[in-house]
Scaffold this motif. Sequence first.
Motif, PDB file in Angstrom:
ATOM      1  N   GLY A  88      38.234  34.387  46.543  1.00 14.24           N
ATOM      2  CA  GLY A  88      37.350  34.330  45.375  1.00 14.24           C
ATOM      3  C   GLY A  88      37.606  35.475  44.414  1.00 14.24           C
ATOM      4  O   GLY A  88      37.655  35.285  43.195  1.00 14.24           O
ATOM      5  N   ALA A  89      37.813  36.676  44.959  1.00 15.70           N
ATOM      6  CA  ALA A  89      38.120  37.826  44.111  1.00 15.70           C
ATOM      7  C   ALA A  89      39.456  37.635  43.413  1.00 15.70           C
ATOM      8  O   ALA A  89      39.615  37.997  42.235  1.00 15.70           O
ATOM      9  CB  ALA A  89      38.124  39.104  44.934  1.00 15.70           C
ATOM     10  N   GLY A  90      40.423  37.061  44.103  1.00 23.36           N
ATOM     11  CA  GLY A  90      41.729  36.795  43.495  1.00 23.36           C
ATOM     12  C   GLY A  90      41.638  35.806  42.354  1.00 23.36           C
ATOM     13  O   GLY A  90      42.266  35.992  41.308  1.00 23.36           O
ATOM     14  N   VAL A  91      40.856  34.748  42.539  1.00 23.24           N
ATOM     15  CA  VAL A  91      40.684  33.755  41.475  1.00 23.24           C
ATOM     16  C   VAL A  91      40.004  34.390  40.263  1.00 23.24           C
ATOM     17  O   VAL A  91      40.428  34.184  39.121  1.00 23.24           O
ATOM     18  CB  VAL A  91      39.875  32.538  41.992  1.00 23.24           C
ATOM     19  CG1 VAL A  91      39.423  31.641  40.852  1.00 23.24           C
ATOM     20  CG2 VAL A  91      40.701  31.755  42.990  1.00 23.24           C
ATOM     21  N   LEU A  92      38.960  35.184  40.495  1.00 25.31           N
ATOM     22  CA  LEU A  92      38.288  35.857  39.383  1.00 25.31           C
ATOM     23  C   LEU A  92      39.213  36.842  38.676  1.00 25.31           C
ATOM     24  O   LEU A  92      39.246  36.898  37.444  1.00 25.31           O
ATOM     25  CB  LEU A  92      37.040  36.577  39.880  1.00 25.31           C
ATOM     26  CG  LEU A  92      35.833  35.703  40.161  1.00 25.31           C
ATOM     27  CD1 LEU A  92      34.707  36.528  40.760  1.00 25.31           C
ATOM     28  CD2 LEU A  92      35.359  35.005  38.908  1.00 25.31           C
ATOM     29  N   ALA A  93      39.976  37.622  39.439  1.00 20.91           N
ATOM     30  CA  ALA A  93      40.894  38.582  38.837  1.00 20.91           C
ATOM     31  C   ALA A  93      41.964  37.868  38.021  1.00 20.91           C
ATOM     32  O   ALA A  93      42.308  38.313  36.917  1.00 20.91           O
ATOM     33  CB  ALA A  93      41.536  39.440  39.923  1.00 20.91           C
ATOM     34  N   GLY A 150      42.391  38.321  34.070  1.00 16.19           N
ATOM     35  CA  GLY A 150      43.696  38.807  33.630  1.00 16.19           C
ATOM     36  C   GLY A 150      44.319  37.897  32.600  1.00 16.19           C
ATOM     37  O   GLY A 150      44.857  38.353  31.588  1.00 16.19           O
ATOM     38  N   VAL A 151      44.255  36.583  32.833  1.00 13.81           N
ATOM     39  CA  VAL A 151      44.787  35.622  31.867  1.00 13.81           C
ATOM     40  C   VAL A 151      44.013  35.709  30.561  1.00 13.81           C
ATOM     41  O   VAL A 151      44.598  35.708  29.470  1.00 13.81           O
ATOM     42  CB  VAL A 151      44.743  34.184  32.447  1.00 13.81           C
ATOM     43  CG1 VAL A 151      44.974  33.142  31.379  1.00 13.81           C
ATOM     44  CG2 VAL A 151      45.760  34.043  33.559  1.00 13.81           C
ATOM     45  N   ARG A 152      42.708  35.812  30.679  1.00 13.11           N
ATOM     46  CA  ARG A 152      41.882  35.900  29.467  1.00 13.11           C
ATOM     47  C   ARG A 152      42.206  37.149  28.652  1.00 13.11           C
ATOM     48  O   ARG A 152      42.339  37.088  27.440  1.00 13.11           O
ATOM     49  CB  ARG A 152      40.410  35.904  29.897  1.00 13.11           C
ATOM     50  CG  ARG A 152      39.468  35.627  28.786  1.00 13.11           C
ATOM     51  CD  ARG A 152      38.091  35.386  29.325  1.00 13.11           C
ATOM     52  NE  ARG A 152      37.175  36.055  28.420  1.00 13.11           N
ATOM     53  CZ  ARG A 152      35.969  36.412  28.702  1.00 13.11           C
ATOM     54  NH1 ARG A 152      35.492  36.187  29.891  1.00 13.11           N
ATOM     55  NH2 ARG A 152      35.212  36.993  27.820  1.00 13.11           N
ATOM     56  N   ARG A 153      42.373  38.272  29.335  1.00 16.87           N
ATOM     57  CA  ARG A 153      42.710  39.515  28.634  1.00 16.87           C
ATOM     58  C   ARG A 153      44.108  39.429  28.029  1.00 16.87           C
ATOM     59  O   ARG A 153      44.354  39.874  26.916  1.00 16.87           O
ATOM     60  CB  ARG A 153      42.626  40.696  29.593  1.00 16.87           C
ATOM     61  CG  ARG A 153      42.934  41.997  28.917  1.00 16.87           C
ATOM     62  CD  ARG A 153      42.745  43.152  29.824  1.00 16.87           C
ATOM     63  NE  ARG A 153      43.042  44.388  29.115  1.00 16.87           N
ATOM     64  CZ  ARG A 153      42.866  45.574  29.593  1.00 16.87           C
ATOM     65  NH1 ARG A 153      42.372  45.710  30.808  1.00 16.87           N
ATOM     66  NH2 ARG A 153      43.173  46.629  28.902  1.00 16.87           N
ATOM     67  N   GLY A 154      45.053  38.860  28.777  1.00 11.49           N
ATOM     68  CA  GLY A 154      46.412  38.689  28.263  1.00 11.49           C
ATOM     69  C   GLY A 154      46.451  37.829  27.016  1.00 11.49           C
ATOM     70  O   GLY A 154      47.175  38.125  26.057  1.00 11.49           O
ATOM     71  N   ARG A 155      45.680  36.764  27.015  1.00 16.13           N
ATOM     72  CA  ARG A 155      45.624  35.903  25.824  1.00 16.13           C
ATOM     73  C   ARG A 155      45.049  36.653  24.632  1.00 16.13           C
ATOM     74  O   ARG A 155      45.551  36.537  23.515  1.00 16.13           O
ATOM     75  CB  ARG A 155      44.783  34.663  26.110  1.00 16.13           C
ATOM     76  CG  ARG A 155      45.493  33.657  26.954  1.00 16.13           C
ATOM     77  CD  ARG A 155      44.675  32.401  27.128  1.00 16.13           C
ATOM     78  NE  ARG A 155      45.357  31.475  28.005  1.00 16.13           N
ATOM     79  CZ  ARG A 155      44.792  30.445  28.586  1.00 16.13           C
ATOM     80  NH1 ARG A 155      43.515  30.210  28.388  1.00 16.13           N
ATOM     81  NH2 ARG A 155      45.491  29.658  29.373  1.00 16.13           N
TER      82      ARG A 155
END
Length: 115
Positions: free
Chosen positions: A80-85, A89-94
């Motif tokens: 669950g922590a991996g999915v959230l991270a 991360g994708v959101r910040r990268g975008r």
Amino acid sequence: MSRNAKINTVLLLLVAALAVLPLALGLGDGKEEPFTGADAQAEVAITELKPDYEPWFSPLYEPPSGEIESALFALQAALGAGVLAYYFGVRRGRRQGEAAAARAGETGPTVSSAR
């Protein structure tokens, strides 16, 4: 020390205190299983109030020991922590990519199109 470093230090100390204080203060002393989960505590309370209670269904999988159950719970938490991270991360990268594209659009093309 920067403001972010101070905040991170305070948060780290709070997390450490939450982990250590219950053990140091002896909050679980005198109990057979001092730090059981809410499910186990609810089961004990139900059987005390109504001994003839029968559950509506049984678990699909019952781990053979408490250690395996704990390991599976930790694995579930890690996934669950991996999915959230990954999501954050994708959101910040975008966001960073959009900001870089906007900056590049303001300054114009950097590669000459003349041949």
